[in-house]
Structure formats: C-alpha cells, structure tokens
Write an enzyme that holds these catalytic residues in place. Sequence first.
Site, PDB file in Angstrom:
ATOM      1  N   LYS A 123       3.406   0.914   3.101  1.00 34.28           N
ATOM      2  CA  LYS A 123       3.047  -0.101   4.085  1.00 34.28           C
ATOM      3  C   LYS A 123       3.029  -1.454   3.398  1.00 34.28           C
ATOM      4  O   LYS A 123       2.560  -1.567   2.264  1.00 34.28           O
ATOM      5  CB  LYS A 123       1.674   0.186   4.706  1.00 34.28           C
ATOM      6  N   GLY A 147     -11.707   7.835   9.977  1.00 33.88           N
ATOM      7  CA  GLY A 147     -10.288   7.972  10.277  1.00 33.88           C
ATOM      8  C   GLY A 147      -9.856   9.358   9.841  1.00 33.88           C
ATOM      9  O   GLY A 147     -10.651  10.299   9.873  1.00 33.88           O
ATOM     10  N   ARG A 171      -2.818  -2.238  -3.290  1.00 35.14           N
ATOM     11  CA  ARG A 171      -3.970  -1.351  -3.133  1.00 35.14           C
ATOM     12  C   ARG A 171      -3.838  -0.222  -4.156  1.00 35.14           C
ATOM     13  O   ARG A 171      -2.818   0.466  -4.212  1.00 35.14           O
ATOM     14  CB  ARG A 171      -4.000  -0.749  -1.728  1.00 35.14           C
ATOM     15  N   GLY A 225     -13.401   5.410  14.265  1.00 34.32           N
ATOM     16  CA  GLY A 225     -14.584   4.584  14.482  1.00 34.32           C
ATOM     17  C   GLY A 225     -14.336   3.430  15.424  1.00 34.32           C
ATOM     18  O   GLY A 225     -15.223   3.036  16.191  1.00 34.32           O
ATOM     19  N   GLU A 226     -13.123   2.878  15.410  1.00 40.69           N
ATOM     20  CA  GLU A 226     -12.798   1.734  16.265  1.00 40.69           C
ATOM     21  C   GLU A 226     -12.382   2.143  17.664  1.00 40.69           C
ATOM     22  O   GLU A 226     -12.503   1.346  18.604  1.00 40.69           O
ATOM     23  CB  GLU A 226     -11.660   0.923  15.635  1.00 40.69           C
ATOM     24  N   ARG A 277      -9.488  17.406   5.389  1.00 45.09           N
ATOM     25  CA  ARG A 277     -10.330  17.707   4.231  1.00 45.09           C
ATOM     26  C   ARG A 277     -11.651  18.315   4.692  1.00 45.09           C
ATOM     27  O   ARG A 277     -12.221  17.910   5.700  1.00 45.09           O
ATOM     28  CB  ARG A 277     -10.603  16.437   3.419  1.00 45.09           C
ATOM     29  N   GLU A 310      -8.209  -4.142   5.754  1.00 46.04           N
ATOM     30  CA  GLU A 310      -8.158  -3.996   4.300  1.00 46.04           C
ATOM     31  C   GLU A 310      -7.063  -4.864   3.682  1.00 46.04           C
ATOM     32  O   GLU A 310      -7.209  -5.365   2.564  1.00 46.04           O
ATOM     33  CB  GLU A 310      -7.932  -2.527   3.948  1.00 46.04           C
ATOM     34  N   HIS A 353     -12.632   3.585   0.029  1.00 48.43           N
ATOM     35  CA  HIS A 353     -12.652   2.709   1.214  1.00 48.43           C
ATOM     36  C   HIS A 353     -13.454   1.434   0.964  1.00 48.43           C
ATOM     37  O   HIS A 353     -13.969   0.815   1.888  1.00 48.43           O
ATOM     38  CB  HIS A 353     -13.244   3.429   2.445  1.00 48.43           C
ATOM     39  N   ASN A 412       0.865  -1.181   0.000  1.00 47.84           N
ATOM     40  CA  ASN A 412       0.000   0.000   0.000  1.00 47.84           C
ATOM     41  C   ASN A 412       0.898   1.225   0.000  1.00 47.84           C
ATOM     42  O   ASN A 412       1.502   1.555   1.021  1.00 47.84           O
ATOM     43  CB  ASN A 412      -0.920  -0.014   1.226  1.00 47.84           C
ATOM     44  N   CYS A 442      -7.847  13.168  16.341  1.00 46.23           N
ATOM     45  CA  CYS A 442      -9.071  13.166  17.144  1.00 46.23           C
ATOM     46  C   CYS A 442      -8.779  12.973  18.624  1.00 46.23           C
ATOM     47  O   CYS A 442      -9.455  13.549  19.488  1.00 46.23           O
ATOM     48  CB  CYS A 442     -10.008  12.070  16.630  1.00 46.23           C
TER      49      CYS A 442
END
Length: 425
Positions: free
Chosen positions: A43, A234, A115, A357-358, A265, A409, A204, A36, A308
Amino acid sequence: MKTLKQIKYQTPILAYTDVNLNTQIIYMKNNILVINCGSSSLKCSLINPVNGDIIFFALAEKLFTQDALISFKQGEIKQTTPLISPYDHQAAIQSLVAFLTQQSLHSSICAIGHRVVHGGEKYSQPTLISEQVKTSINELAKLAPLHNPANLQGINAAETIFSNLPQVAIFDTAFHQSMPEKAFLYALPYSLYKEHGIRKYGFHGTSHYFVCKNAAKILDKPLEQCNFISAHLGNGCSISAVKNGKSVDTSLGLTPLEGLMMGTRSGSIDPGIIFHLVEQLGYSLEQVNILLNKESGLLGVSQLTNDCRELEQASADGNDLAQLALQIFCYRIAKMIASFVPCFMQLDGLIFTGGIGENSQFVRSQVLAQLSLLNFTEDQSANQHCRFGQSGNISTENSRPCWVIPTNEEWVIAEQSYQLLNGAK
C-alpha cells in the site's frame, strides 16, 4: 553516508545532503511517500504531512504470482495494471514511479516513510534508515516473521528506485515503549527478558497515537493531560491504555498473536493447549503456528469467514456459530477494556477505531452494553450514524464519553517522517 540538516525558510523546505556526492538537493514541495508492505501486498500513499491530504493512493496485490496487479487513484483518475516479472515489491514500486512521473508528482516527493511492524526495545522514535537499521529490522524478524521481512523488502526496493531520497522507518511498537516493566514483563524467568528480549511490545502504535491525539482535540486538552482506552478493531485487534498521553499497557504482546480474538488469530489461550496439540493430537509446531495465526479467531469459531460484516449477516439469518463467534469477540473486547481499569485514577473516555471499530454498530453496541459498570451507555442513534468515515460521540449525555474516530496511520507516518527530517519535536 547520508546526513540531513534543517534550513530555516519562511515556508518549510527540506534540504537533503549526500556527503558522498557533496551535493545538496532542495525540494520546494514536501510530500511524503508512505509505503506499507505486506508479504504479498504493498500500500502506498503520497501525503501532505502538514494537513494529511492524500494526493495519490496505490495498492499492489497478489505479489509473487502471475496475477499480481497494482491499482492507482489520484482524484478522479483510477487505473489498474498488471505487474511484470518478477511480480515483487520492486516491480510494484517501479510501476508506481511510472504513474507518479506520468502525473508529474514524482518531483514533489521529499522522503519515503516506511511502516515497520517490530522495532523491539531499540527503536522508540522515527528513525532514518541506514544499513545498521536494516540489519536490526532483519534481526527482529524472528519476533514478527510475517511482517518485518516484507517491510524490509519494501525498504530495499524503495532505496533502489528512490536512491536520492531519505528513507524513514516508523515502528508500530514505538508508541508502546513507554510501558512500565509491570505491564510489559511476562511471569517468566527474568533472564529470558534480559538475554533474549522476551517481553510484551505491542503493536498498532501509530493508530492508537493518532486517535488519542484527536480525542484530546475534541476535549480541547493537551494529549499529555488525557487518559483514554483505545480499541483498534479490525482483522488484527488491540486495546491500549493511554495515560497522560503515553501508552502504559496494551493487549498485543511479543508478537501480534496475544490478546483479543481477531479475524484469524486466536488471541490469548492457555499455553498448555499447544503442548496438548503437539503431544496428544500429533500437530507439528508449524501446524500449530498456522492454526493459531490463520485458522482461528472469528474464522475458526464461525467456520464461515473472518469478515465481520458477513458474520453479522449470517448471525441475523440465524447461524448459530456466527452468533457464537460474535458473542465471544464482543465479550473479550469488553473484558479487556475493563482489565485496564487499574491503569487509571481518572478516565476521559473510550475510543473505537479500525475497520470493525469504525463501521460495526453491532460490535460497538454489544461491547458498551457489557461496560455499564464503567458508566458507558450507548446513544443508539449516534452509534448508527458513525459509519463509513463518520466520527462522533456515541454515548449518552450522562455517560462517560465514547467516540468513534477513524484512524489514519499513513498520516502519522508522513507527519513523523517530516518532523524527523526537519528537526521538529
């Protein structure tokens, strides 16, 4: 020209034939190396595509600078080493191969799964990479200028170093190719779509597919019989409506800029703001591009950070702009989720995934509090428990189900690459 064929064995064995050499190499092990590439990072994971076990992980950072480095992890082994000139993706992959060879893992790789962010309308399935496919990825870079060129650099580097292995592209946009026209078309002249491909594509896709597949397992139902709203939150964010196992709408659009407020963004804004910035405030188009992609979102509103976790701490400490940024973020997530109600006659549940989210109990709690009309009620204890890789249902007994499901992913890329090469459906 490279071709693939399937050979039937008791244990899956992948056969790869190079027609030019008229030779066949059979790999007794079937691990997939997943790559990726970002513009300044790479990655990489070596994954068993059947059970998802991560055998090895690598992260290269600060590429194209003299500070470029790569970190490896295999079991208890951890190692970080600087990259040598030219400090690029190929240098990272060369260092990666050296480590894999040192650990006797190189021979276990049967294919490389890449990816690729934007596949346009042309690619709705995993695809064996050829010169024609690379040309298409390059052409689609105009729709994802920050992503596709980097993806292509990784492909070229991997082809040079792993010249005897098949390379497979898994496109972020592929899962959303099932959207109907009423969902993916903009209210623009139809000719812009037909002649220039201007439409919503969504991203995504591998993440939304993975978590929906796992939610279906929780319900003990085939994915094709399930209806979910999936929220991938994320630094980049998107929400998708998945009906009967297929994406029927999503928040990201032609580019990864539309939709939700994100880390840096803006998400969706009045398009007239762009004209105002250019005509009245003297912005160049390049400055507008940087503003909307890199200086807005959580960072822009808070004037602090796009992280966050840091914003939640600053908010708790009484920082007004941090509080405002999180309020806008959570409100827009809830509003987007509610906007997908027309997609369904029945809804099996809501899924949170992605880094925020996690892990953010706060964000999930604030979003669910604004969705009571859809019969979502938070179980505070369960919500508190679901962090750092813990999955579970965070809704009360009488609520519509809401799950936290960590995404994977890389496993999707490995699994779909393996299935393509073995002719599986």
